[in-house]
Design an enzyme around this catalytic site. Structure first.
Site, PDB file in Angstrom:
ATOM      1  N   ASP A   6       7.054  -6.036  16.809  1.00  0.00           N
ATOM      2  CA  ASP A   6       8.186  -5.068  15.690  1.00  0.00           C
ATOM      3  C   ASP A   6       8.921  -6.329  14.960  1.00  0.00           C
ATOM      4  N   THR A  13       5.793  -7.867  -5.370  1.00  0.00           N
ATOM      5  CA  THR A  13       4.939  -7.386  -6.062  1.00  0.00           C
ATOM      6  C   THR A  13       4.684  -7.468  -7.870  1.00  0.00           C
ATOM      7  N   SER A  20       7.660   3.282  -7.656  1.00  0.00           N
ATOM      8  CA  SER A  20       7.508   4.563  -6.178  1.00  0.00           C
ATOM      9  C   SER A  20       8.239   3.675  -5.371  1.00  0.00           C
ATOM     10  N   TYR A  35       8.003   2.340  -2.605  1.00  0.00           N
ATOM     11  CA  TYR A  35       7.884   1.542  -1.731  1.00  0.00           C
ATOM     12  C   TYR A  35       7.798   0.206  -2.953  1.00  0.00           C
ATOM     13  N   HIS A  36       7.397   0.252  -3.665  1.00  0.00           N
ATOM     14  CA  HIS A  36       7.691  -1.282  -4.734  1.00  0.00           C
ATOM     15  C   HIS A  36       9.428  -0.711  -5.016  1.00  0.00           C
ATOM     16  N   LYS A  86      10.840  -2.994  -1.989  1.00  0.00           N
ATOM     17  CA  LYS A  86      10.479  -5.084  -2.640  1.00  0.00           C
ATOM     18  C   LYS A  86      11.466  -5.611  -3.530  1.00  0.00           C
ATOM     19  N   GLN A 135       3.104 -10.646  -6.161  1.00  0.00           N
ATOM     20  CA  GLN A 135       1.509 -10.013  -6.131  1.00  0.00           C
ATOM     21  C   GLN A 135       1.298  -9.020  -6.782  1.00  0.00           C
ATOM     22  N   ARG A 139     -11.201   2.189  -4.960  1.00  0.00           N
ATOM     23  CA  ARG A 139     -12.006   2.970  -5.261  1.00  0.00           C
ATOM     24  C   ARG A 139     -13.070   3.569  -5.637  1.00  0.00           C
ATOM     25  N   VAL A 161     -10.105   8.490 -12.571  1.00  0.00           N
ATOM     26  CA  VAL A 161      -9.208   7.262 -13.482  1.00  0.00           C
ATOM     27  C   VAL A 161      -8.203   8.127 -13.896  1.00  0.00           C
ATOM     28  N   GLU A 186       3.890   7.186 -14.517  1.00  0.00           N
ATOM     29  CA  GLU A 186       3.783   6.229 -14.794  1.00  0.00           C
ATOM     30  C   GLU A 186       3.353   6.351 -16.196  1.00  0.00           C
TER      31      GLU A 186
HETATM   32  P1  NAD Z   1      -1.836  -4.149   5.310  1.00  0.00           P
HETATM   33  O1  NAD Z   1      -1.262  -2.554   5.751  1.00  0.00           O
HETATM   34  O2  NAD Z   1      -2.864  -4.517   4.747  1.00  0.00           O
HETATM   35  O3  NAD Z   1      -0.910  -5.084   6.794  1.00  0.00           O
HETATM   36  C1  NAD Z   1      -0.179  -5.248   6.582  1.00  0.00           C
HETATM   37  C2  NAD Z   1       0.019  -5.469   7.977  1.00  0.00           C
HETATM   38  O4  NAD Z   1       1.913  -5.365   8.785  1.00  0.00           O
HETATM   39  C3  NAD Z   1      -0.642  -4.325   8.911  1.00  0.00           C
HETATM   40  O5  NAD Z   1      -1.327  -5.064   9.496  1.00  0.00           O
HETATM   41  C4  NAD Z   1       0.880  -4.202   9.570  1.00  0.00           C
HETATM   42  O6  NAD Z   1       0.032  -2.883  10.867  1.00  0.00           O
HETATM   43  C5  NAD Z   1       2.070  -4.687   9.692  1.00  0.00           C
HETATM   44  N1  NAD Z   1       3.005  -4.062  10.026  1.00  0.00           N
HETATM   45  C6  NAD Z   1       3.476  -4.011   9.302  1.00  0.00           C
HETATM   46  N2  NAD Z   1       4.787  -3.307   9.174  1.00  0.00           N
HETATM   47  C7  NAD Z   1       5.296  -4.083  10.621  1.00  0.00           C
HETATM   48  C8  NAD Z   1       6.363  -4.587  11.345  1.00  0.00           C
HETATM   49  N3  NAD Z   1       7.425  -3.673  10.816  1.00  0.00           N
HETATM   50  N4  NAD Z   1       6.510  -5.528  12.022  1.00  0.00           N
HETATM   51  C9  NAD Z   1       4.707  -5.839  12.735  1.00  0.00           C
HETATM   52  N5  NAD Z   1       4.023  -5.560  11.317  1.00  0.00           N
HETATM   53  C10 NAD Z   1       3.631  -4.712  10.790  1.00  0.00           C
HETATM   54  O7  NAD Z   1      -1.625  -4.639   3.752  1.00  0.00           O
HETATM   55  P2  NAD Z   1      -2.410  -5.711   3.410  1.00  0.00           P
HETATM   56  O8  NAD Z   1      -2.963  -5.480   1.832  1.00  0.00           O
HETATM   57  O9  NAD Z   1      -2.222  -6.641   3.793  1.00  0.00           O
HETATM   58  O10 NAD Z   1      -0.638  -6.693   1.847  1.00  0.00           O
HETATM   59  C11 NAD Z   1       0.260  -7.771   2.747  1.00  0.00           C
HETATM   60  C12 NAD Z   1       2.377  -7.538   1.632  1.00  0.00           C
HETATM   61  O11 NAD Z   1       1.014  -8.356   0.540  1.00  0.00           O
HETATM   62  C13 NAD Z   1       2.707  -6.593   2.250  1.00  0.00           C
HETATM   63  O12 NAD Z   1       3.713  -6.612   2.011  1.00  0.00           O
HETATM   64  C14 NAD Z   1       2.144  -5.348   0.769  1.00  0.00           C
HETATM   65  O13 NAD Z   1       3.448  -5.150   0.246  1.00  0.00           O
HETATM   66  C15 NAD Z   1       1.673  -7.510  -0.075  1.00  0.00           C
HETATM   67  N6  NAD Z   1       1.023  -6.859  -1.275  1.00  0.00           N
HETATM   68  C16 NAD Z   1      -0.161  -5.720  -1.183  1.00  0.00           C
HETATM   69  C17 NAD Z   1      -1.151  -6.595  -2.551  1.00  0.00           C
HETATM   70  C18 NAD Z   1      -2.648  -5.455  -2.383  1.00  0.00           C
HETATM   71  O14 NAD Z   1      -3.027  -5.569  -3.278  1.00  0.00           O
HETATM   72  N7  NAD Z   1      -2.769  -5.422  -1.032  1.00  0.00           N
HETATM   73  C19 NAD Z   1      -0.246  -6.577  -3.577  1.00  0.00           C
HETATM   74  C20 NAD Z   1       0.581  -7.360  -3.279  1.00  0.00           C
HETATM   75  C21 NAD Z   1       1.132  -7.449  -2.779  1.00  0.00           C
HETATM   76  N1  USQ Z   2      -5.784   4.906 -10.671  1.00  0.00           N
HETATM   77  C1  USQ Z   2      -6.177   4.697 -11.164  1.00  0.00           C
HETATM   78  N2  USQ Z   2      -7.973   5.309  -9.685  1.00  0.00           N
HETATM   79  C2  USQ Z   2      -7.366   5.662  -8.769  1.00  0.00           C
HETATM   80  C3  USQ Z   2      -6.708   4.406  -8.588  1.00  0.00           C
HETATM   81  C4  USQ Z   2      -5.178   4.312  -8.835  1.00  0.00           C
HETATM   82  O1  USQ Z   2      -6.799   5.687 -11.674  1.00  0.00           O
HETATM   83  O2  USQ Z   2      -8.060   6.402  -7.831  1.00  0.00           O
HETATM   84  C5  USQ Z   2      -4.191   3.910 -10.971  1.00  0.00           C
HETATM   85  C6  USQ Z   2      -2.699   4.014 -10.658  1.00  0.00           C
HETATM   86  O3  USQ Z   2      -2.295   5.474 -10.871  1.00  0.00           O
HETATM   87  C7  USQ Z   2      -2.181   2.561 -11.196  1.00  0.00           C
HETATM   88  C8  USQ Z   2      -3.437   1.751 -10.610  1.00  0.00           C
HETATM   89  O4  USQ Z   2      -4.261   2.480 -10.791  1.00  0.00           O
HETATM   90  O5  USQ Z   2      -2.040   2.764 -12.041  1.00  0.00           O
HETATM   91  C9  USQ Z   2      -3.290   1.033  -9.685  1.00  0.00           C
HETATM   92  O6  USQ Z   2      -3.147   1.211  -8.361  1.00  0.00           O
HETATM   93  P1  USQ Z   2      -3.409   0.867  -7.356  1.00  0.00           P
HETATM   94  O7  USQ Z   2      -3.467   1.945  -5.928  1.00  0.00           O
HETATM   95  O8  USQ Z   2      -4.434   0.270  -7.163  1.00  0.00           O
HETATM   96  O9  USQ Z   2      -2.494  -0.270  -6.802  1.00  0.00           O
HETATM   97  P2  USQ Z   2      -0.193   0.034  -6.095  1.00  0.00           P
HETATM   98  O10 USQ Z   2      -0.309   1.224  -6.012  1.00  0.00           O
HETATM   99  O11 USQ Z   2       0.064  -0.796  -7.534  1.00  0.00           O
HETATM  100  O12 USQ Z   2      -0.377  -0.637  -5.205  1.00  0.00           O
HETATM  101  C10 USQ Z   2      -1.120  -1.927  -4.995  1.00  0.00           C
HETATM  102  C11 USQ Z   2      -0.785  -1.931  -3.620  1.00  0.00           C
HETATM  103  C12 USQ Z   2       0.466  -2.831  -3.060  1.00  0.00           C
HETATM  104  C13 USQ Z   2       1.010  -3.448  -4.677  1.00  0.00           C
HETATM  105  C14 USQ Z   2      -0.103  -3.187  -5.817  1.00  0.00           C
HETATM  106  C15 USQ Z   2       0.486  -4.266  -6.172  1.00  0.00           C
HETATM  107  O13 USQ Z   2      -1.312  -1.246  -2.961  1.00  0.00           O
HETATM  108  O14 USQ Z   2       0.813  -3.326  -1.847  1.00  0.00           O
HETATM  109  O15 USQ Z   2       1.485  -4.199  -4.398  1.00  0.00           O
HETATM  110  O16 USQ Z   2      -0.969  -3.027  -6.010  1.00  0.00           O
HETATM  111  S1  USQ Z   2       1.077  -4.070  -8.091  1.00  0.00           S
HETATM  112  O17 USQ Z   2       0.185  -3.021  -9.201  1.00  0.00           O
HETATM  113  O18 USQ Z   2       1.226  -4.955  -9.352  1.00  0.00           O
HETATM  114  O19 USQ Z   2       2.279  -3.862  -8.302  1.00  0.00           O
END
Ligand code: NAD
Ligand code: USQ
Length: 404
Positions: free
Chosen positions: A74, A144, A179, A181-182, A185, A208, A241, A254, A328
């Site tokens: 961890d 993000t 959120s 979460y956001h 970051k 990203q 989705r 949507v 939002e």
């Molecule tokens: P994910 O949840 O699939 O992968 C994250 C991994 O990190 C998991 O395998 C989890 O077990 C591990 N993890 C979490 N907390 C941990 C800890 N304390 N110690 C060790 N391991 C830990 O997520 P993802 O979609 O691969 O996203 C990876 C990163 O990219 C995240 O930081 C996310 O915020 C960022 N990101 C993702 C997206 C997206 O669309 N997936 C978009 C923008 C940013």
């Molecule tokens: N949305 C819908 N219908 C759905 C799911 C989502 O309309 O069934 C909408 C949401 O309301 C939102 C948009 O689609 O407006 C994006 O939602 P999402 O769940 O695809 O993405 P988000 O919550 O923004 O998070 C994802 C990743 C996160 C990353 C982020 C990048 O899970 O880790 O940080 O994308 S960003 O969006 O640029 O912040």
């Protein structure tokens, strides 16, 4: 290079680790499998079947002839992280290891606190471990695009020149995350900025956008290497989705009018961006920010693209407008800069070319694994309690009574 991928068992991390390994880098994965536990907690699973990490790595070694080192632990545990860094001594640390679902962080107080502790403490530990063990190591941190929110002006890459009362400065771009979460970051970004300044660390924050797609050259080499495809209402991102919904004829969900616009990129571009960042490290004391996405779409545009792609496969699907579960903007200005990675050599893939191969075909292939109860959003931003929270409480109550 020696590259340590924190969170390498997750969606972005797994594809990145394999890509970097195939490119000849020496790669180590660190993960504590929290992502797999969250599936159990929520009663959901990836549409694609995911093998245990040890098997994934064994198959990779067999196919590629390259070993990836695995450290189970961890990143919030400093007594694990420091010796790990000392054993592997990376040139670059790519930090994906966070809780990344906005809806998960909004379930209730417990999940909000967990998300921020896991993410902020994990990143703080990474910063301290780099300083203590490998001070010249480059931190490539996943941020993000959601840190910026949706301001009514162009979004710059990390910094903006401001003129105020006759003076001017280049300052961090204002943050308006949507959120807990956001927000985590944003807190990370501040901590990284500070440590680059005071300790002279080198770091790149990759803001990203939403990543889509399952297929990379490496993950498609064997069924055992397949990547995650999350489609549930908590971890499933919007395009995944919609494709899973289309595959089983469920109306596309949507939220509201669908005017929400975001940046998107193909997972094949994520892995390339990470390599580009590693190969072009920040200077000592420098905190760079790259906006990592390739195209921007509104949710409604995506729904229409999926509907059209589905039609070409003889699948007919309606578009539904649900009451928005999130707080939002439904319609807003959105123009985010994203030229720094292109300048360093990124050649983007475009959604119009990968929607069928990387998403729809995968969704249709695994449609027998779709659980349609995962489509309706259960977590509402403005409600203190929701079914996900109750489910956890009920489980916790059972566990407590069993302990007694
Ligand atoms: P994910 O949840 O699939 O992968 C994250 C991994 O990190 C998991 O395998 C989890 O077990 C591990 N993890 C979490 N907390 C941990 C800890 N304390 N110690 C060790 N391991 C830990 O997520 P993802 O979609 O691969 O996203 C990876 C990163 O990219 C995240 O930081 C996310 O915020 C960022 N990101 C993702 C997206 C997206 O669309 N997936 C978009 C923008 C940013
Ligand atoms: N949305 C819908 N219908 C759905 C799911 C989502 O309309 O069934 C909408 C949401 O309301 C939102 C948009 O689609 O407006 C994006 O939602 P999402 O769940 O695809 O993405 P988000 O919550 O923004 O998070 C994802 C990743 C996160 C990353 C982020 C990048 O899970 O880790 O940080 O994308 S960003 O969006 O640029 O912040």
């Amino acid at each position: 290079m020696k590259i340590c991928v924190l969170g390498g068992d997750g969606y972005c991390g797994w594809a990145t680790a394999l890509y970097l390994s195939r490119k000849g880098h020496e790669v180590a994965i660190v993960d504590n499998y929290l992502r797999r536990q969250w599936d159990h907690e929520l009663g959901v699973q990836s549409l694609t079947p995911i093998e245990p990490l040890s098997r994934r790595l064994g198959v990779w070694q067999e196919i590629s002839g390259r070993a990836i080192e695995m450290f189970t632990g961890d990143v919030t545990d400093y007594d694990f992280l420091c010796p790990m860094m000392d054993t592997f001594r990376p040139d670059a640390v790519v930090h994906f290891a966070e809780q990344r679902a906005a809806p998960y962080s909004m379930i209730d107080r417990k999940h909000a606190v967990f998300t921020q502790v896991n993410n902020v403490v994990g990143t703080l530990n990474v910063l301290f471990a780099i300083r203590e063990v490998v001070p010249d190591c480059h931190l490539v941190k996943l941020g993000t695009m959601g840190e910026y929110g949706t301001p009514n002006i162009d979004i710059e890459e990390g910094y903006i020149k401001i003129e105020h009362n006759g003076r001017s400065d280049v300052l961090p771009f204002p943050k308006q995350p949507g959120s807990f979460y956001h927000l985590s970051k944003v807190h990370d970004s501040h901590n990284i900025t500070f440590t680059c300044k005071i300790w002279g660390l080198r770091a790149t924050d990759l803001n990203q956008g939403v990543v889509y797609g399952t297929v990379t050259e490496e993950t498609s080499m064997d069924e055992a290497l397949i990547n995650r495809f999350d489609y549930d209402d908590v971890f499933g991102t919007v395009l995944n989705r919609f494709c899973a919904e289309a595959a089983v004829g469920h109306p596309l969900t949507v939220y509201g009018s669908g005017g929400q616009t975001r940046g998107f990129l193909d997972i094949r571009d994520t892995v390339r961006c990470i390599e580009i960042a590693c190969l072009n490290p920040a200077d000592r004391g420098e905190f760079r920010v790259f906006n990592q996405f390739t195209e921007q779409f509104s949710v409604m545009q995506l729904a229409q693209m999926v509907q059209t792609a589905a039609r070409s496969m003889d699948l007919h699907v309606e578009i539904d407008h649900l009451e928005p579960p999130r707080v939002e903007a439904q319609a807003h200005y959105y123009n985010a800069k994203h030229s720094k990675l292109i300048d360093l050599g990124l050649q983007p893939h475009f959604l119009s070319e990968s929607l069928l191969d990387s998403l729809m075909n995968v969704a249709v292939k695994y449609q027998h694994r779709v659980d349609i109860s995962q489509f309706l959003p259960q977590i509402k931003w403005h409600e203190a309690r929701n079914p996900r929270s109750r489910r956890w409480s009920a489980q916790a109550a059972v566990a407590l009574s069993e302990q007694r």
